[in-house]
Write a protein that holds these residues in place. Structure first.
Motif, PDB file in Angstrom:
ATOM      1  N   VAL A  63       0.840  -1.204   0.000  1.00 57.72           N
ATOM      2  CA  VAL A  63       0.000   0.000   0.000  1.00 57.72           C
ATOM      3  C   VAL A  63       0.874   1.252   0.000  1.00 57.72           C
ATOM      4  O   VAL A  63       0.580   2.233  -0.704  1.00 57.72           O
ATOM      5  N   SER A  64       1.946   1.230   0.771  1.00 60.08           N
ATOM      6  CA  SER A  64       2.854   2.383   0.832  1.00 60.08           C
ATOM      7  C   SER A  64       3.489   2.650  -0.522  1.00 60.08           C
ATOM      8  O   SER A  64       3.575   3.808  -0.968  1.00 60.08           O
ATOM      9  N   SER A  65       3.942   1.594  -1.198  1.00 57.11           N
ATOM     10  CA  SER A  65       4.557   1.787  -2.516  1.00 57.11           C
ATOM     11  C   SER A  65       3.530   2.276  -3.529  1.00 57.11           C
ATOM     12  O   SER A  65       3.849   3.089  -4.401  1.00 57.11           O
ATOM     13  N   GLN A  66       2.287   1.824  -3.402  1.00 62.28           N
ATOM     14  CA  GLN A  66       1.238   2.296  -4.301  1.00 62.28           C
ATOM     15  C   GLN A  66       0.942   3.770  -4.071  1.00 62.28           C
ATOM     16  O   GLN A  66       0.763   4.537  -5.034  1.00 62.28           O
ATOM     17  N   ILE A  67       0.900   4.184  -2.813  1.00 62.65           N
ATOM     18  CA  ILE A  67       0.651   5.594  -2.503  1.00 62.65           C
ATOM     19  C   ILE A  67       1.789   6.467  -3.015  1.00 62.65           C
ATOM     20  O   ILE A  67       1.562   7.541  -3.596  1.00 62.65           O
ATOM     21  N   ILE A  68       3.031   6.024  -2.804  1.00 58.70           N
ATOM     22  CA  ILE A  68       4.181   6.797  -3.292  1.00 58.70           C
ATOM     23  C   ILE A  68       4.131   6.909  -4.810  1.00 58.70           C
ATOM     24  O   ILE A  68       4.422   7.976  -5.388  1.00 58.70           O
ATOM     25  N   ASN A  69       3.773   5.824  -5.474  1.00 55.45           N
ATOM     26  CA  ASN A  69       3.672   5.860  -6.935  1.00 55.45           C
ATOM     27  C   ASN A  69       2.591   6.830  -7.389  1.00 55.45           C
ATOM     28  O   ASN A  69       2.762   7.560  -8.378  1.00 55.45           O
ATOM     29  N   ASP A  70       1.469   6.880  -6.664  1.00 56.19           N
ATOM     30  CA  ASP A  70       0.409   7.821  -7.000  1.00 56.19           C
ATOM     31  C   ASP A  70       0.844   9.268  -6.782  1.00 56.19           C
ATOM     32  O   ASP A  70       0.508  10.166  -7.563  1.00 56.19           O
ATOM     33  N   LEU A  71       1.604   9.494  -5.697  1.00 55.30           N
ATOM     34  CA  LEU A  71       2.023  10.855  -5.370  1.00 55.30           C
ATOM     35  C   LEU A  71       3.146  11.360  -6.269  1.00 55.30           C
ATOM     36  O   LEU A  71       3.172  12.541  -6.638  1.00 55.30           O
ATOM     37  N   LEU A  72       4.081  10.475  -6.617  1.00 59.99           N
ATOM     38  CA  LEU A  72       5.280  10.903  -7.347  1.00 59.99           C
ATOM     39  C   LEU A  72       5.332  10.385  -8.780  1.00 59.99           C
ATOM     40  O   LEU A  72       6.316  10.627  -9.479  1.00 59.99           O
ATOM     41  N   GLY A  73       4.293   9.663  -9.201  1.00 60.87           N
ATOM     42  CA  GLY A  73       4.315   9.076 -10.540  1.00 60.87           C
ATOM     43  C   GLY A  73       4.479  10.098 -11.646  1.00 60.87           C
ATOM     44  O   GLY A  73       5.197   9.868 -12.617  1.00 60.87           O
ATOM     45  N   SER A  74       3.834  11.257 -11.495  1.00 58.98           N
ATOM     46  CA  SER A  74       3.941  12.286 -12.532  1.00 58.98           C
ATOM     47  C   SER A  74       5.316  12.941 -12.528  1.00 58.98           C
ATOM     48  O   SER A  74       5.771  13.438 -13.568  1.00 58.98           O
ATOM     49  N   LEU A  75       5.987  12.965 -11.376  1.00 62.36           N
ATOM     50  CA  LEU A  75       7.320  13.565 -11.284  1.00 62.36           C
ATOM     51  C   LEU A  75       8.409  12.605 -11.747  1.00 62.36           C
ATOM     52  O   LEU A  75       9.415  13.031 -12.333  1.00 62.36           O
ATOM     53  N   VAL A  76       8.222  11.315 -11.463  1.00 61.57           N
ATOM     54  CA  VAL A  76       9.213  10.309 -11.862  1.00 61.57           C
ATOM     55  C   VAL A  76       8.482   9.211 -12.625  1.00 61.57           C
ATOM     56  O   VAL A  76       8.279   8.100 -12.105  1.00 61.57           O
ATOM     57  N   PRO A  77       8.070   9.462 -13.852  1.00 64.89           N
ATOM     58  CA  PRO A  77       7.261   8.482 -14.603  1.00 64.89           C
ATOM     59  C   PRO A  77       8.010   7.206 -14.942  1.00 64.89           C
ATOM     60  O   PRO A  77       7.386   6.195 -15.293  1.00 64.89           O
ATOM     61  N   SER A  78       9.336   7.230 -14.877  1.00 67.62           N
ATOM     62  CA  SER A  78      10.120   6.046 -15.243  1.00 67.62           C
ATOM     63  C   SER A  78      10.062   4.957 -14.173  1.00 67.62           C
ATOM     64  O   SER A  78      10.454   3.817 -14.426  1.00 67.62           O
ATOM     65  N   LEU A  79       9.592   5.298 -12.972  1.00 70.78           N
ATOM     66  CA  LEU A  79       9.536   4.323 -11.880  1.00 70.78           C
ATOM     67  C   LEU A  79       8.104   3.816 -11.709  1.00 70.78           C
ATOM     68  O   LEU A  79       7.169   4.602 -11.586  1.00 70.78           O
TER      69      LEU A  79
END
Length: 470
Positions: A163-179
């Motif tokens: 869940v934590s990794s999913q939340i981080i991906n949602d929060l930072l996905g637009s800033l770091v799309p490669s991850l």
């Protein structure tokens, strides 16, 4: 609630201090120690120089800890659970809540019975649930309880990591799309690993308050945003549940209500353990007040087709981002708390000294973190792990063991040669009904969860797939 309190208090009437004031058995452990003992001692608990403190958790604070532990990741998935079951999911939540709550009050009375019969349990206990199972069911019961606890905690820790990794991906996905989310799982595991090498603080009184704030904020934001964005969603669909979907929903609800594995631990930290059933009643009434409105509104507006595994994913906006930050902090702290007992249990198995920092500790705890990440890579969808744990070990520890342990301990003979407690027939019937619901529901839920995990679609979404990881 009053009945539970009178039952608990009735078990403690034989304990009175020298000045005539009634106290709990824990306050009299020192004077009672040695009065009557069994030849067989329980290694999970021991009387030593560290007696129980006269200060401990109150009913309110114990309730706060219970809510903080139970209304976490389950809150995010329980709307999907109702969507899997259909409108029958709402009464199912009520039914299971009453069943688990009733069994939880009896689990609390189990510890009161232990304190009455065996004085060593009036001192601090490291593993109270296995201690209850040992006295009720013998060594085999202790092993079952310990293994179930470790599997439950390992699964919960994995859910928190996912869940934590999913939340981080949602929060930072637009800033770091490669991850991707899989990449964040690996990064998060590497960052958290060193923190697991050290002991977790025992007294963090602000943690349950913060956790409850995050939970209530998430519930409020989701409900408000779902209502405001009603016109943006597809028309809701309400198909009849299938066998698999029903039991997947059943297991998710069990996980959302399944905090029984920590009940004896929190009770053990209370000043008056006889009051613990009251905390259980308040906790489950509070859970109903949180879950029912959330599920009814989300399912009514989104339907089965629009309700995601993580309900936060169904809404957007600045308020949602703030809520995600709160939840992220809560889950990261919960991860460090949940994984610590696992680390200690494995260290004890390999005879790693617990009082010193060593290379062996680093190796053991790092290996456990690697296992957490590998499980997360294999099953990146946290709801599948949640369903499996909910249908198996959570069902066992919430539905099956508490009633059986209570009935067995009640039949144990006290110093006067009589059973510690005469259980009314209606209560015996009710407890066995709870056990049967847990067995049938647990078997069906475990089968459905395993079928979903080993499906071809599940393997295609594994992080071991290059396209998924990248």
């Amino acid at each position: 609630m009053g009945i539970h309190m009178s039952e608990s208090s009735g078990l403690l009437t034989s304990y009175t201090s020298y000045n005539g004031k009634a106290e709990t058995p824990a306050t009299l452990a020192e004077s009672a120690d040695g009065c009557f003992r069994d030849d067989e001692k329980d290694e999970t608990c021991s009387v030593d120089s560290e007696k129980r403190a006269h200060k401990g958790l109150s009913v309110g604070l114990a309730t706060m800890f219970l809510l903080a532990e139970m209304a976490g990741a389950g809150l995010l998935n329980v709307p999907k659970a109702v969507a899997n079951v259909g409108w029958g999911g709402l009464p199912l939540i009520v039914l299971l809540c009453l069943a688990v709550g009733f069994a939880g009050t009896r689990l609390g009375l189990c510890w009161v019975l232990l304190e009455e019969r065996w004085p060593e349990y009036r001192a601090p206990c490291r593993r109270p649930y296995p201690a209850i199972a040992r006295r009720a069911l013998g060594k085999a019961g202790q092993i079952v309880a310990e293994v179930s606890m470790e599997v439950t905690l390992f699964g919960a820790a994995t859910v928190y990591l996912m869940v934590s990794s999913q939340i981080i991906n949602d929060l930072l996905g637009s800033l770091v799309p490669s991850l991707s989310q899989c990449s964040w799982t690996l990064i998060l595991g590497a960052v958290l690993c060193p923190s697991t090498w050290f002991s977790t603080p025992k007294d963090f009184w602000g943690a349950p308050l913060f956790a409850m704030t995050a939970t209530l904020l998430a519930c409020l934001v989701v409900v408000v945003e779902v209502v405001l964005e009603k016109g943006e969603h597809d028309p809701p669909e309400f198909p009849a549940p299938t066998f698999n979907s029903f039991f997947l929903g059943f297991s998710s609800i069990l996980f959302a209500l399944g905090g029984s594995s920590i009940f004896p631990t929190i009770q053990n930290d209370m000043k008056n353990r006889a009051q613990f059933p009251e905390s259980v009643v308040i906790t489950f009434l509070s859970l109903l007040a949180i879950y029912l409105p959330l599920c009814a509104i989300c399912y009514g507006i989104l339907g089965t087709n629009g309700t995601p595994e993580n309900i936060i994913s169904a809404v957007s906006g600045p308020a949602v981002k703030v809520t995600q930050v709160f939840l992220l902090c809560h889950f990261l702290f919960a991860f460090s708390i949940v994984i610590n007992p696992i680390n200690q249990a494995i260290e004890n198995y390999f005879n790693v000294p617990s009082d010193t920092f060593s290379v062996r500790r680093v190796v053991v705890r790092s290996s456990i973190m690697v296992m957490e990440v590998l499980v997360g890579f294999t099953i990146p969808d946290f709801s599948k792990i949640l369903d499996l744990i909910g249908g198996s070990t959570v069902a066992l520890m919430s539905f099956v063991l508490p009633p059986i342990c209570y009935l067995r301990l009640s039949a144990v003979r006290g110093l006067d040669g009589l059973p510690l407690r005469v259980v009314p027939k209606w209560e015996v019937v009710a407890l066995w009904v709870v056990v049967m619901v847990g067995v049938v529901g647990g078997v069906g839920s475990t089968w459905s969860a395993l079928s979903t995990i080993i499906s071809e679609q599940s393997f295609a979404s594994s992080c071991f797939s290059p396209q998924t990881f990248l």
